[in-house]
Design a protein around this motif. Sequence first.
Motif, PDB file in Angstrom:
ATOM      1  N   LEU A   1       5.812   3.801   0.440  1.00 20.23           N
ATOM      2  CA  LEU A   1       5.382   2.481  -0.011  1.00 20.23           C
ATOM      3  C   LEU A   1       5.633   1.494   1.122  1.00 20.23           C
ATOM      4  O   LEU A   1       6.773   1.308   1.561  1.00 20.23           O
ATOM      5  N   LEU A   2       4.554   0.889   1.603  1.00 17.48           N
ATOM      6  CA  LEU A   2       4.622  -0.089   2.694  1.00 17.48           C
ATOM      7  C   LEU A   2       4.309  -1.462   2.122  1.00 17.48           C
ATOM      8  O   LEU A   2       3.252  -1.679   1.540  1.00 17.48           O
ATOM      9  N   ARG A   3       5.255  -2.371   2.282  1.00 15.34           N
ATOM     10  CA  ARG A   3       5.069  -3.746   1.811  1.00 15.34           C
ATOM     11  C   ARG A   3       5.115  -4.672   3.021  1.00 15.34           C
ATOM     12  O   ARG A   3       5.940  -4.500   3.900  1.00 15.34           O
ATOM     13  N   GLY A   4       4.244  -5.660   3.004  1.00 16.96           N
ATOM     14  CA  GLY A   4       4.225  -6.626   4.090  1.00 16.96           C
ATOM     15  C   GLY A   4       4.095  -8.037   3.567  1.00 16.96           C
ATOM     16  O   GLY A   4       3.481  -8.267   2.523  1.00 16.96           O
ATOM     17  N   MET A   5       4.719  -8.976   4.266  1.00 18.46           N
ATOM     18  CA  MET A   5       4.619 -10.385   3.886  1.00 18.46           C
ATOM     19  C   MET A   5       4.496 -11.217   5.157  1.00 18.46           C
ATOM     20  O   MET A   5       5.322 -11.122   6.064  1.00 18.46           O
TER      21      MET A   5
ATOM     22  N   GLU B   1      10.385   5.630   0.844  1.00 17.17           N
ATOM     23  CA  GLU B   1       9.840   6.797   0.159  1.00 17.17           C
ATOM     24  C   GLU B   1       9.721   6.478  -1.323  1.00 17.17           C
ATOM     25  O   GLU B   1      10.647   5.941  -1.928  1.00 17.17           O
ATOM     26  N   ALA B   2       8.548   6.776  -1.911  1.00 17.98           N
ATOM     27  CA  ALA B   2       8.335   6.518  -3.338  1.00 17.98           C
ATOM     28  C   ALA B   2       7.374   7.563  -3.906  1.00 17.98           C
ATOM     29  O   ALA B   2       6.187   7.547  -3.586  1.00 17.98           O
ATOM     30  N   GLU B   3       7.897   8.458  -4.713  1.00 19.09           N
ATOM     31  CA  GLU B   3       7.089   9.458  -5.416  1.00 19.09           C
ATOM     32  C   GLU B   3       6.194  10.262  -4.471  1.00 19.09           C
ATOM     33  O   GLU B   3       4.987  10.373  -4.677  1.00 19.09           O
TER      34      GLU B   3
ATOM     35  N   ILE C   1       0.838  -1.191   0.000  1.00 16.23           N
ATOM     36  CA  ILE C   1       0.000   0.000   0.000  1.00 16.23           C
ATOM     37  C   ILE C   1       0.877   1.246   0.000  1.00 16.23           C
ATOM     38  O   ILE C   1       2.039   1.212   0.398  1.00 16.23           O
ATOM     39  N   GLU C   2       0.291   2.329  -0.471  1.00 18.74           N
ATOM     40  CA  GLU C   2       0.937   3.626  -0.382  1.00 18.74           C
ATOM     41  C   GLU C   2       0.232   4.400   0.719  1.00 18.74           C
ATOM     42  O   GLU C   2      -0.991   4.361   0.821  1.00 18.74           O
ATOM     43  N   THR C   3       1.002   5.096   1.525  1.00 15.42           N
ATOM     44  CA  THR C   3       0.441   5.840   2.636  1.00 15.42           C
ATOM     45  C   THR C   3       1.072   7.226   2.701  1.00 15.42           C
ATOM     46  O   THR C   3       2.175   7.432   2.191  1.00 15.42           O
TER      47      THR C   3
END
Length: 169
Positions: free
Chosen positions: A77-81, A71-73, A16-18
């Motif tokens: 960007l939050l990634r989880g697994m 940080e992305a644009e 997700i982007e936050t």
Amino acid sequence: MEDSLLHHQIRPRFRIETSLTPAEIETKLSKSVSEDQESVGGKVIPGHATLTLPERDQHYWSPQLTLSFEEAEGQCLLRGMYSPRPVVWTMFVLFYSVVAFASLVISIVGYSKWSLGQSAGILWLVPVLMVIFLSLYLVSYTGQKVGRKQMITLHNFVEETLGINIREE
């Protein structure tokens, strides 16, 4: 949490982007992990976090949640697994590798004998190894189901700590 997040995947993921910054995510997670060690523990370092349940609540199939944030644009960007602990994952990879290697060797030997007109009875082991392979998959799938409640605990912890709503990829 959406039920579909934990279905149809061995290692469920989300992305997700936050509007939170990586520093804010790191601070919130660090604070919550240190304050709320009764329900969730783990390690938080810049750009990365690994969340687990307390030792007393863990069992063989207990999951962990690995997060990365960058940080992305203009957004974060939050990634989880969600995954099994490394020792469990490594054990299954080892078992899968042994079964695959044995299948390859037995197939080569069996088909070599068959092409030379010799008895290739060893080829009967290939279906047996495929049953073992399928059994390993079913055991890992069952293990995921056993750890489902704990996956939801980790998921809810992240949603509450960061004040975000996570949906699957």
